[in-house]
Design an enzyme around this catalytic site. Structure first.
Site, PDB file in Angstrom:
ATOM      1  N   CYS A 153      44.175  42.652  39.416  1.00  0.00           N
ATOM      2  CA  CYS A 153      45.504  42.825  38.815  1.00  0.00           C
ATOM      3  C   CYS A 153      45.421  42.906  37.281  1.00  0.00           C
ATOM      4  O   CYS A 153      45.032  41.937  36.623  1.00  0.00           O
ATOM      5  CB  CYS A 153      46.390  41.653  39.248  1.00  0.00           C
ATOM      6  SG  CYS A 153      47.933  41.497  38.358  1.00  0.00           S
ATOM      7  N   CYS A 197      47.749  40.431  35.440  1.00  0.00           N
ATOM      8  CA  CYS A 197      47.187  39.076  35.585  1.00  0.00           C
ATOM      9  C   CYS A 197      46.136  38.828  34.504  1.00  0.00           C
ATOM     10  O   CYS A 197      46.077  37.742  33.911  1.00  0.00           O
ATOM     11  CB  CYS A 197      46.547  38.895  36.959  1.00  0.00           C
ATOM     12  SG  CYS A 197      47.682  39.075  38.344  1.00  0.00           S
TER      13      CYS A 197
END
Length: 191
Positions: free
Chosen positions: A115, A118
Site C-alpha cells: 500500500c 500506508c
C-alpha cells in the site's frame, strides 16, 4: 510483533506471587485469579483453583495455567514499555496488549506491505509515537495470517487507524489523513 517468552522456575514464582488477570477469549471484563506455589508443580490444585475461579471459559491443566498466567503478566508488563515507539502486533498479540493498556489510548495502524499511502503514513505515525508518550501505537500487517483480526475489526480499506480506549474502539480514520488521525488521537487523549 513476535514475543519471545523464556520462563524459569524462579520467573514463574515471581510472576505468580501477585494476583493476575485471567485470559478471556470473549473479551468480557477480566476476572482476578490468585495462583500460588502449587502452580509451580503443575499440581491439580492450581488447575482446580483456576476452573473454580474462572469457570468453563478456561480449560487448562495446572501447568498450562502457569504458562498462560506468566505470559499475561509479561504482556501486561510489556505494555508499559510500548510508549515512544510503534509496535508490530498480530492476531495473537493485539488484544492482550490493547486490553493491557488500561486507560491509555491505543492507536492501531492497519496496513499492507504493497500500500503506497500506508508507506507515506508510516514515518509520520512513528513521529507521533515518539511525541505522544501517553498513547500506545501499534501496527498490524493485514496479510492472510492476520485476516481474522482484520475482519473482526471491520477493515475495508488500508490504511485504517482504529483508536481504542479501555479495550473498546472509540474512533476510526480511514485513508492517509494525517490531520484527521491527530484530531482523533487528541480526542481520545482528552476523554
Amino acid at each position: 510483533m513476535a514475543m519471545q517468552l523464556s520462563l524459569s522456575h524462579q520467573s514463574w514464582a515471581k510472576s505468580l506471587a501477585s494476583p493476575i488477570t485471567s485470559f478471556d477469549p470473549a473479551r468480557s471484563p477480566p476476572k482476578r485469579v490468585e495462583l500460588g506455589p502449587n502452580c509451580l508443580n503443575g499440581g491439580a490444585t492450581a488447575g482446580k483453583l483456576m476452573r473454580e475461579k474462572v469457570g468453563e471459559r478456561m480449560r487448562m491443566s495446572g501447568r498450562s495455567c502457569c504458562v498462560k498466567a506468566s505470559l499475561e503478566t509479561a504482556v501486561g508488563a510489556e505494555s508499559e514499555t510500548l510508549v515512544g515507539k510503534v509496535t508490530e502486533v498480530d492476531k495473537d498479540t493485539f488484544w492482550p496488549i490493547a486490553n493491557g493498556a488500561g486507560d491509555k489510548p491505543v492507536v492501531l495502524d492497519m496496513y499492507t506491505q504493497w500500500c503506497g499511502p500506508c508507506k507515506v503514513m508510516a514515518p509520520k505515525y512513528q513521529e507521533l509515537a515518539e511525541k505522544l508518550l501517553d498513547v500506545v501505537f501499534l501496527k498490524l500487517d493485514c496479510n492472510q495470517e492476520n485476516k481474522p483480526l482484520a475482519k473482526e475489526l471491520g477493515i475495508r480499506v488500508v490504511p485504517t487507524f482504529k483508536i481504542l480506549k479501555g479495550g473498546k474502539i472509540v474512533d476510526e480514520v480511514t485513508g492517509a489523513k494525517f490531520d484527521k488521525l491527530v484530531a482523533a488521537i487528541e480526542a481520545a487523549r482528552s476523554s
